[in-house]
Structure formats: structure tokens, C-alpha cells
Design a protein around this motif. Structure first.
Motif, short mmCIF file in Angstrom:
data_model
loop_
_atom_site.label_atom_id
_atom_site.label_comp_id
_atom_site.label_asym_id
_atom_site.label_seq_id
_atom_site.Cartn_x
_atom_site.Cartn_y
_atom_site.Cartn_z
N UNK A 76 18.69 20.03 33.56
CA UNK A 76 18.23 18.83 34.25
C UNK A 76 18.31 17.68 33.24
N UNK A 77 19.08 16.67 33.57
CA UNK A 77 19.30 15.53 32.67
C UNK A 77 17.99 14.84 32.32
N UNK A 78 18.00 14.18 31.16
CA UNK A 78 16.82 13.45 30.68
C UNK A 78 16.41 12.38 31.69
N UNK A 79 15.10 12.26 31.87
CA UNK A 79 14.51 11.23 32.72
C UNK A 79 15.19 11.12 34.08
N UNK A 80 15.45 12.27 34.67
CA UNK A 80 16.06 12.27 36.01
C UNK A 80 15.11 12.93 36.98
N UNK A 81 15.28 12.59 38.24
CA UNK A 81 14.35 13.13 39.20
C UNK A 81 14.97 13.52 40.51
N UNK A 82 14.35 14.50 41.12
CA UNK A 82 14.75 15.03 42.41
C UNK A 82 16.20 15.48 42.44
N UNK A 83 16.52 16.31 41.46
CA UNK A 83 17.83 16.96 41.38
C UNK A 83 17.76 18.21 42.26
N UNK A 84 18.70 18.34 43.18
CA UNK A 84 18.69 19.48 44.09
C UNK A 84 18.93 20.77 43.31
N UNK A 85 18.02 21.73 43.48
CA UNK A 85 18.10 23.02 42.80
C UNK A 85 18.43 24.13 43.79
N UNK A 86 17.79 24.11 44.95
CA UNK A 86 18.01 25.14 45.97
C UNK A 86 18.18 24.45 47.32
N UNK A 87 19.40 24.47 47.87
CA UNK A 87 19.68 23.78 49.13
C UNK A 87 19.42 24.65 50.36
N UNK A 88 18.18 25.01 50.58
CA UNK A 88 17.85 25.80 51.75
C UNK A 88 18.24 27.25 51.65
N UNK A 89 18.15 27.82 50.45
CA UNK A 89 18.46 29.23 50.27
C UNK A 89 17.37 30.08 50.93
N UNK A 90 17.76 31.27 51.37
CA UNK A 90 16.83 32.12 52.12
C UNK A 90 16.20 33.23 51.28
N UNK A 91 14.96 33.54 51.63
CA UNK A 91 14.29 34.76 51.20
C UNK A 91 13.84 35.46 52.47
N UNK A 92 14.21 36.71 52.63
CA UNK A 92 13.80 37.50 53.79
C UNK A 92 12.46 38.15 53.48
N UNK A 93 11.59 38.17 54.48
CA UNK A 93 10.30 38.82 54.32
C UNK A 93 10.46 40.26 53.88
N UNK A 94 9.57 40.72 53.05
CA UNK A 94 9.62 42.07 52.52
C UNK A 94 8.25 42.69 52.72
N UNK A 95 8.15 43.67 53.61
CA UNK A 95 6.87 44.28 53.93
C UNK A 95 6.27 45.08 52.78
N UNK A 96 7.11 45.55 51.85
CA UNK A 96 6.61 46.34 50.73
C UNK A 96 6.02 45.43 49.65
N UNK A 97 6.82 44.51 49.15
CA UNK A 97 6.38 43.57 48.13
C UNK A 97 7.03 42.23 48.42
N UNK A 98 6.22 41.21 48.68
CA UNK A 98 6.77 39.88 48.96
C UNK A 98 7.56 39.38 47.75
N UNK A 99 8.72 38.79 48.01
CA UNK A 99 9.56 38.25 46.94
C UNK A 99 9.01 36.91 46.47
N UNK A 100 9.14 36.64 45.17
CA UNK A 100 8.57 35.42 44.58
C UNK A 100 9.67 34.63 43.90
N UNK A 101 9.63 33.31 44.11
CA UNK A 101 10.50 32.38 43.38
C UNK A 101 9.67 31.86 42.21
N UNK A 102 10.22 32.02 40.99
CA UNK A 102 9.54 31.57 39.77
C UNK A 102 10.44 30.62 39.01
N UNK A 103 9.84 29.84 38.11
CA UNK A 103 10.62 28.91 37.29
C UNK A 103 10.18 28.97 35.84
N UNK A 104 11.15 28.71 34.95
CA UNK A 104 10.87 28.59 33.52
C UNK A 104 11.77 27.48 32.99
#
Length: 122
Positions: A76-104
Motif C-alpha cells: 500500500x503506497x505511502x499516504x494513500x487511502x481506500x485502495x481496493x484489496x478484496x473486490x467482493x471475494x466470497x467466503x462460504x459458511x462452514x458449519x465446522x469452523x467459521x473461516x476468518x479473514x485476518x490482516x498483518x
């Protein structure tokens, strides 16, 4: 007939930005936890903002953090904002363990994530 509901990211407080504090994806900052219902899909839109004067690498763990196929990496460029990271990507429900989106980020507390979820139920 499917039902669409627009909701905030589960890691957000009142729809506000989520500060990426984690510098390792293994202990990543939680952005959104998917559904635990197998017939529910979360269409996730993410935008990043960098308030630092230097470019910073951002890593998103999409439902996992160890398989390279689950990782989205971008700088992500310096001093920039609202850069598209995920354009409507899907996560399907998981009855065993819910999937998590994390960031670092290579530098803690300089990148924030904004976004929303279109939750689709069958």
C-alpha cells in the motif's frame, strides 16, 4: 430465493476502520469472521488506507494463514487511502469452523481496513 443483507465487517466497531496491529499473519488482526451456516456466503469488500510516509506491505489471510494460496499480498503506497484489496471475494459458511479473514502489515498500526459484507443466504 436468495436474501442479500449488507453488514459491517465483524472486526469493526460500529462500521469504523480496523487498525492492523499484527505484523505476522499467523497472529493476524481479525477483519471478518464468516458464517457458521453452510448455506450462507459472505461477499467481502475490503479497502486499505496507509497513513505512513512509507509504503507498507499488507498481507490478508483469506480463511487461512498457513497455505500460500490463502494469502493476498500487496504493498500500500505511502499516504494513500481506500485502495481496493478484496473486490467482493466470497467466503462460504462452514458449519465446522467459521473461516476468518485476518490482516498483518510490515509496520504495525499504520494501515487501516475499511469495508463491508453482502451476506447472501439461500
Amino acid at each position: 430465493m436468495a436474501t442479500y443483507t449488507k453488514v459491517k465487517l465483524s472486526g469493526s466497531t460500529d462500521g469504523r476502520a480496523i487498525k492492523v496491529a499484527a505484523t505476522s499473519i499467523g497472529s493476524g488482526t481479525p477483519i471478518h469472521t464468516g458464517s457458521s451456516t453452510a448455506t450462507t456466503y459472505d461477499e467481502i469488500w475490503l479497502y486499505a488506507q496507509n497513513t505512513d510516509t512509507s509504503a507498507i506491505k499488507l498481507t490478508i489471510g483469506w480463511g487461512g494463514t498457513t497455505d500460500p494460496d490463502d494469502l493476498i499480498e500487496l504493498t500500500v503506497a505511502a499516504e494513500s487511502g481506500l485502495v481496493l484489496v478484496a473486490p467482493g471475494l466470497l467466503l462460504k459458511g462452514n458449519a465446522t469452523t467459521a473461516l476468518i479473514v485476518k490482516a498483518a502489515a510490515a509496520t504495525a498500526d499504520k494501515i487501516t481496513i475499511h469495508g463491508f459484507v453482502n451476506q447472501i443466504t439461500a
